[in-house]
Design an enzyme around this catalytic site. Sequence first.
Site, PDB file in Angstrom:
ATOM      1  N   LYS A 204       0.809  -1.225   0.000  1.00 22.07           N
ATOM      2  CA  LYS A 204       0.000   0.000   0.000  1.00 22.07           C
ATOM      3  C   LYS A 204       0.846   1.281   0.000  1.00 22.07           C
ATOM      4  CE  LYS A 204      -2.264  -1.511   3.620  1.00 22.07           C
ATOM      5  NZ  LYS A 204      -3.207  -1.818   4.693  1.00 22.07           N
ATOM      6  N   ASP A 239      -6.078  -4.954  11.025  1.00 21.80           N
ATOM      7  CA  ASP A 239      -7.342  -4.187  11.020  1.00 21.80           C
ATOM      8  C   ASP A 239      -8.570  -5.070  10.788  1.00 21.80           C
ATOM      9  OD1 ASP A 239      -6.504  -4.604   8.396  1.00 21.80           O
ATOM     10  OD2 ASP A 239      -6.927  -2.576   7.701  1.00 21.80           O
TER      11      ASP A 239
HETATM   12  C1  BGC Z   1      -2.652  -5.687   4.176  1.00 15.18           C
HETATM   13  C2  BGC Z   1      -3.561  -6.306   5.197  1.00 15.18           C
HETATM   14  C3  BGC Z   1      -4.637  -5.336   5.595  1.00 15.18           C
HETATM   15  C4  BGC Z   1      -5.360  -4.836   4.357  1.00 15.18           C
HETATM   16  C5  BGC Z   1      -6.444  -3.828   4.684  1.00 15.18           C
HETATM   17  C6  BGC Z   1      -3.467  -5.146   3.014  1.00 15.18           C
HETATM   18  O1  BGC Z   1      -2.648  -4.461   2.123  1.00 15.18           O
HETATM   19  O2  BGC Z   1      -1.722  -6.626   3.705  1.00 15.18           O
HETATM   20  O3  BGC Z   1      -2.799  -6.696   6.338  1.00 15.18           O
HETATM   21  O4  BGC Z   1      -5.527  -5.969   6.450  1.00 15.18           O
HETATM   22  O5  BGC Z   1      -4.445  -4.238   3.483  1.00 15.18           O
HETATM   23  O6  BGC Z   1      -5.948  -2.709   5.306  1.00 15.18           O
END
Ligand code: BGC
Length: 497
Positions: A204, A239
């Site tokens: 992300k 989360d």
């Molecule tokens: C992460 C997860 C997270 C999700 C939502 C993903 O990119 O790997 O750990 O729960 O995003 O935030």
Amino acid sequence: MSRNSLDMSIALKEETAGVTPSVNGKLNSTGQPETSSHHTMGHDFIHAVKEHVASISSQFSLSTDKLQSIQEEFIQAMRYGLAHTDGDLAMIPTFVTGHPTGQEVGSYLAIDLGGSNLRVCLIRLLGPEGGVDVKQQKSVIPDTLKSEAVSFLFDFVACSIETFLKENHLEAVNSDAPMPLGFTFSFPVNQTAINSGKLIMWNKGFTCPGAVDMDVAQLLQEALDSRHLNVKVAAIVNDTVGTLLASAYLKPNTLAGVIFGTGTNAAYYEKLSEISKWDGDPNVGDEMILNMEWGNFDKQKRVIPFTVFDHRLDRESQNPYTMSLEKMISGRYLGELVRYILLELVDYQHLFNGKSTRALNTQYQFRTSFMSRISADTSSSLDQAKEILEENLGIPSTTQFERECVREICNFVARRSARLSATILSGLCSKRSDLLEGEVTVGIDGSLFANHPSFTSIMKSTLVELMGETRANKIHLALARDGSGIGAALTAMIASH
Ligand code: BGC
């Protein structure tokens, strides 16, 4: 032509106004668009553009059969992940067992780190009568901190906690017993205990060196200690796990917590007897919450049809060849897919007079929130699309026809996302089909789910398409806004008792 294809009722009347496109939609021998200065925006041009958009749309369309086979593969991947540690689906044991009762009381600190914002919260669990009281402070995480050494990021977190404690006159600094903190950290973490776990990889948009393979709870604790804050990281929580627990606090039949936000993922209750890779205490409980990390499904790109736009996005992303599904579903990427499609249409001189802009050429400048605004706009002249294209993206002027095209593109990209989301959720619920004797709740958070005008309705109709009405109606998709903080507080409570 697929049912996603461009709505043929698009008005033709504005199309001649002020635009002199120079292409007829054909390719020349080198595969480049054949250009000609003699064409005006006549019927041939309109037809060529519509065909072009329709052909891209059809690549984004997924039949029921295809979704069924994706679902089957997904369930297989879940089973593999329950037994192995090297699957696409990590299926991470979270050490959280048992269900909240709704009776829990007490005050806990919680932080939420993992997307665009950092939230620091004081959560007061008030038990059956009162529900939950949340006081929170939200700050945008500066982009620079997403790529600098991780110590800067954690110091920013510690500093935000310090400010929050001071502003709210919380005496944690001087009291004897440290304040327990639930740490929601929304990245893949291999948990080794309820309060420790090593970061598997960033995603992300985060790349901070010095964190992968490190215990992130310990990194945060060090940052807190160096500011002499009397706060103890009691639990580390994904989360999705937080969202699941927050939903279960209010609705005991909650099976899963799901995020459709910047990223996407799910956590759910699995029977301990099914988690054959679990090598901890076999008597911890009947069920344990697993963090699936479902965004990494189909890493090898064997099952889901990838379009050229998906390949381009993946190749240019910070983490190529991982999180394939997340890149088709979640908020960080949908706008970027739209941007790649727009650029192709520009290159064929099918949009914006064949001219791009600096913003349109810049990664992630077409935000997913733009898609929600464009799709929600009911004005006849598509004012939101006009504003976004002309003001945010710097396109000098746009025609009604162009705005209609952009809206169509936003719609089919979001539609594929919602259909894939429903497919994997259907797979998850089918894996726990024992619970579908009754009704189950899925607590969902994330800006895409909360803000996109048709995401939820497309998900619901796809669930019916895949599971049949009777079973699909047993699954309640419940918005669990900002639930992860509450879930982190609940976990901190479990851990500190
Ligand atoms: C992460 C997860 C997270 C999700 C939502 C993903 O990119 O790997 O750990 O729960 O995003 O935030």
